[in-house]
Write a protein that holds these residues in place. Structure first.
Motif, mmCIF file in Angstrom:
data_model
loop_
_atom_site.group_PDB
_atom_site.id
_atom_site.type_symbol
_atom_site.label_atom_id
_atom_site.label_comp_id
_atom_site.label_asym_id
_atom_site.label_seq_id
_atom_site.Cartn_x
_atom_site.Cartn_y
_atom_site.Cartn_z
ATOM 1 N N ASP A 138 0.858 -1.131 -0.055
ATOM 2 C CA ASP A 138 0.027 0.085 0.050
ATOM 3 C C ASP A 138 0.944 1.221 0.238
ATOM 4 O O ASP A 138 0.365 2.325 0.271
ATOM 5 C CB ASP A 138 -0.872 -0.035 1.335
ATOM 6 N N GLY A 139 2.143 1.063 -0.118
ATOM 7 C CA GLY A 139 2.980 2.462 -0.335
ATOM 8 C C GLY A 139 3.091 3.072 0.804
ATOM 9 O O GLY A 139 3.555 4.237 0.844
ATOM 10 N N GLY A 140 2.860 2.460 1.999
ATOM 11 C CA GLY A 140 2.738 3.121 3.389
ATOM 12 C C GLY A 140 1.680 3.996 3.743
ATOM 13 O O GLY A 140 1.688 4.667 4.574
ATOM 14 N N ASP A 188 17.813 -2.926 2.872
ATOM 15 C CA ASP A 188 18.895 -3.095 2.170
ATOM 16 C C ASP A 188 18.101 -3.463 0.629
ATOM 17 O O ASP A 188 18.683 -3.857 -0.315
ATOM 18 C CB ASP A 188 19.852 -4.248 2.473
ATOM 19 N N VAL A 189 17.084 -3.110 0.670
ATOM 20 C CA VAL A 189 16.384 -3.328 -0.576
ATOM 21 C C VAL A 189 16.199 -2.077 -1.421
ATOM 22 O O VAL A 189 16.103 -0.971 -0.771
ATOM 23 C CB VAL A 189 14.799 -3.734 -0.455
ATOM 24 N N ASP A 190 16.851 -1.822 -2.747
ATOM 25 C CA ASP A 190 17.252 -0.560 -3.379
ATOM 26 C C ASP A 190 15.900 -0.438 -4.420
ATOM 27 O O ASP A 190 15.873 0.564 -5.393
ATOM 28 C CB ASP A 190 18.562 -0.444 -4.088
ATOM 29 N N LEU A 194 7.633 2.123 -8.077
ATOM 30 C CA LEU A 194 6.838 1.702 -9.607
ATOM 31 C C LEU A 194 7.733 0.847 -10.494
ATOM 32 O O LEU A 194 8.961 0.770 -10.428
ATOM 33 C CB LEU A 194 6.253 2.895 -9.942
ATOM 34 N N GLY A 195 6.865 0.525 -11.398
ATOM 35 C CA GLY A 195 7.536 -0.353 -12.513
ATOM 36 C C GLY A 195 8.012 -1.938 -12.345
ATOM 37 O O GLY A 195 7.802 -2.427 -11.336
ATOM 38 N N LEU A 196 8.939 -2.170 -13.246
ATOM 39 C CA LEU A 196 9.452 -3.574 -13.381
ATOM 40 C C LEU A 196 10.211 -3.942 -12.245
ATOM 41 O O LEU A 196 10.145 -5.181 -11.904
ATOM 42 C CB LEU A 196 10.182 -3.797 -14.761
ATOM 43 N N HIS A 197 10.831 -3.166 -11.520
ATOM 44 C CA HIS A 197 11.862 -3.205 -10.307
ATOM 45 C C HIS A 197 10.892 -2.678 -9.111
ATOM 46 O O HIS A 197 11.819 -2.847 -8.111
ATOM 47 C CB HIS A 197 13.078 -2.762 -10.588
ATOM 48 N N GLY A 198 9.754 -2.367 -9.362
ATOM 49 C CA GLY A 198 8.974 -1.878 -8.163
ATOM 50 C C GLY A 198 8.356 -2.829 -6.979
ATOM 51 O O GLY A 198 8.534 -4.109 -7.141
ATOM 52 N N ALA A 199 7.695 -2.299 -6.261
ATOM 53 C CA ALA A 199 7.254 -2.964 -5.018
ATOM 54 C C ALA A 199 6.319 -3.894 -5.615
ATOM 55 O O ALA A 199 6.219 -5.112 -5.081
ATOM 56 C CB ALA A 199 6.564 -2.128 -3.986
ATOM 57 N N GLY A 239 15.060 2.167 -2.291
ATOM 58 C CA GLY A 239 14.256 1.945 -1.157
ATOM 59 C C GLY A 239 13.007 2.294 -1.071
ATOM 60 O O GLY A 239 12.457 2.061 0.033
ATOM 61 N N ALA A 240 12.570 2.828 -1.917
ATOM 62 C CA ALA A 240 10.880 3.350 -1.798
ATOM 63 C C ALA A 240 10.046 2.353 -1.970
ATOM 64 O O ALA A 240 8.988 2.268 -1.259
ATOM 65 C CB ALA A 240 10.843 4.589 -2.962
ATOM 66 N N GLY A 241 10.261 1.239 -2.540
ATOM 67 C CA GLY A 241 9.597 0.085 -2.741
ATOM 68 C C GLY A 241 9.724 -1.006 -1.880
ATOM 69 O O GLY A 241 8.760 -2.130 -1.705
ATOM 70 N N ALA A 242 10.639 -0.744 -1.003
ATOM 71 C CA ALA A 242 10.763 -1.781 0.328
ATOM 72 C C ALA A 242 9.647 -1.985 1.102
ATOM 73 O O ALA A 242 8.752 -1.007 1.238
ATOM 74 C CB ALA A 242 11.880 -1.240 1.273
ATOM 75 N N ALA A 243 9.147 -3.339 1.371
ATOM 76 C CA ALA A 243 8.081 -3.495 2.398
ATOM 77 C C ALA A 243 6.841 -2.972 1.696
ATOM 78 O O ALA A 243 6.213 -2.297 2.398
ATOM 79 C CB ALA A 243 8.261 -2.914 3.836
ATOM 80 N N GLY A 244 6.637 -3.143 0.509
ATOM 81 C CA GLY A 244 5.254 -3.010 -0.112
ATOM 82 C C GLY A 244 5.028 -1.429 -0.059
ATOM 83 O O GLY A 244 4.122 -1.026 -0.583
#
Length: 367
Positions: A138-140, A188-190, A194-199, A239-244
């Motif tokens: 939920d993006g926090g 330590d998730v970078d 959004l996108g192909l490498h996003g949450a 790190g923006a995509g870390a933990a959903g």
């Protein structure tokens, strides 16, 4: 001889504390005279609070907060002076749900915000939020709602609901609620948001999202990003995509992203412990290519190498080649699956098999 035993958890089987104890018992079965120092570790995910409490002391505070599906859960955080350490997984972790309950379109991070509010009320001036093992996507937004962001009901309704936000997100109440505290996202998730490498794309399937839900969730997070940060700068932050997307939520509040591994290694003063050791043993559930991108055993091995101390990795499974491991400062890798004979045997008797593996290491390294 003196050895430092500093593993991460073996996900799904052993906590870091249990793994450290099993290694120590196996080693001392062969060399009972060896001095062993147990330093169980965490990268910010499950076990973060327990590991830091063991290392730092401090006061463990237990609160009732909203779980990932809204049902109340008990969650602990550590208060060490004016620093609070929060393990987000205790409020919104995947382990709180059965396999049939996994629903990343509906799960919320609201409980994490409630924990942050409790910590600030209890006097914390620095709040370190360990990210990892979440059931949310939920993006926090739920976290922000718990701290007062509006529209609260829409933000706390789960990831999919963010596609229908009625307008701009008002973050000011949440920023005022945390104004007296420095917020740190320990991960330590970078991945970006959004996108192909996003949450959604990378972590959504682990939380139960099918292909269609991954697309819906990514679109919903994009809508949330437009409503909360129109400039578009934070959504691309590592790190923006870390933990959903909890990393993104903390960035919206002015928080900083820091390495969870580095934070823990500093907190337990691993360098000082390793400096006087003859051998370091670390480990995790699966030692693979991702492990060499800054995960905990890599951080331990790097610290050992800086002091000229050999480092052995014991892992459930090992898929890293000897040359790659050596380049990362790792002297030897040992696989629980190999020593047990099969994955099934390793999973059925993880403690006993890890003791046996450690005894085997002791026969080669002990003197």
């Amino acid at each position: 001889m003196r050895i430092v035993i500093a593993p991460d958890k073996f996900a799904g089987t052993l906590s870091a504390i249990e793994a450290a104890q099993a290694v120590a018992e196996g080693w001392q079965r062969v060399h009972p005279e060896t001095e062993t120092e147990l330093v169980p570790l965490s990268d910010g995910g499950p076990g973060f609070v327990a590991v830091l409490h063991t290392a730092l002391g401090g006061k463990v505070v237990s609160r009732e907060v909203s779980g990932p599906l809204g049902t109340p859960v008990r969650a602990d955080y550590l208060l060490d002076g004016e620093t609070a350490y929060i393990e987000s997984a205790q409020a919104c972790g995947l382990h709180l749900l059965s396999a049939s309950e996994r629903a990343p379109t509906r799960t919320t991070s609201r409980g994490v915000g409630e924990l942050i509010a409790h910590a600030v009320t209890d006097g914390a001036r620095t709040v370190v939020v360990g990210l990892g093992g979440s059931a949310t996507n939920d993006g926090g937004a739920g976290m922000l709602a718990a701290l007062g962001a509006e529209p609260g009901s829409a933000l706390a309704a789960g990831g999919a609901a963010l596609a229908s936000l009625p307008g701009a997100v008002d973050l000011e109440p949440a920023r005022r609620a945390t104004a007296g505290a420095r917020l740190i996202a320990a991960t330590d998730v970078d991945n970006p948001l959004l996108g192909l490498h996003g949450a959604s794309a990378v972590f959504g399937p682990q939380k139960g999202a099918d292909d269609d839900q991954v697309q819906r969730l990514d679109a919903a997070l994009a809508a949330f990003a437009e409503a909360s940060d129109p400039s578009g700068t934070l959504r691309e932050s590592p790190g923006a995509g870390a933990a959903g997307g909890l990393g993104y939520g903390l960035l919206l509040l002015g928080g900083a992203v820091e390495s969870g591994v580095a934070r823990v290694l500093t907190a337990v003063d691993l360098a000082a412990r390793v400096a006087s050791a003859d051998l370091v043993i670390t480990g995790e559930g699966s030692f693979d290519s991702q492990s060499l991108r800054g995960k905990l055993p890599h951080g331990v091995a790097r610290t050992a190498a800086e002091h000229g101390v050999p480092c052995v990795v014991t892992a459930g499974a090992v898929s890293v080649g000897r040359r790659e491991a050596a380049a990362a400062g790792i002297t030897e890798t040992c696989s629980l699956v190999e020593s047990a004979g099969s994955t099934e045997a390793a999973l059925a008797r993880p403690t006993a098999e890890l003791r046996d593996l450690a005894a085997s290491v002791a026969r080669r390294w002990g003197h």
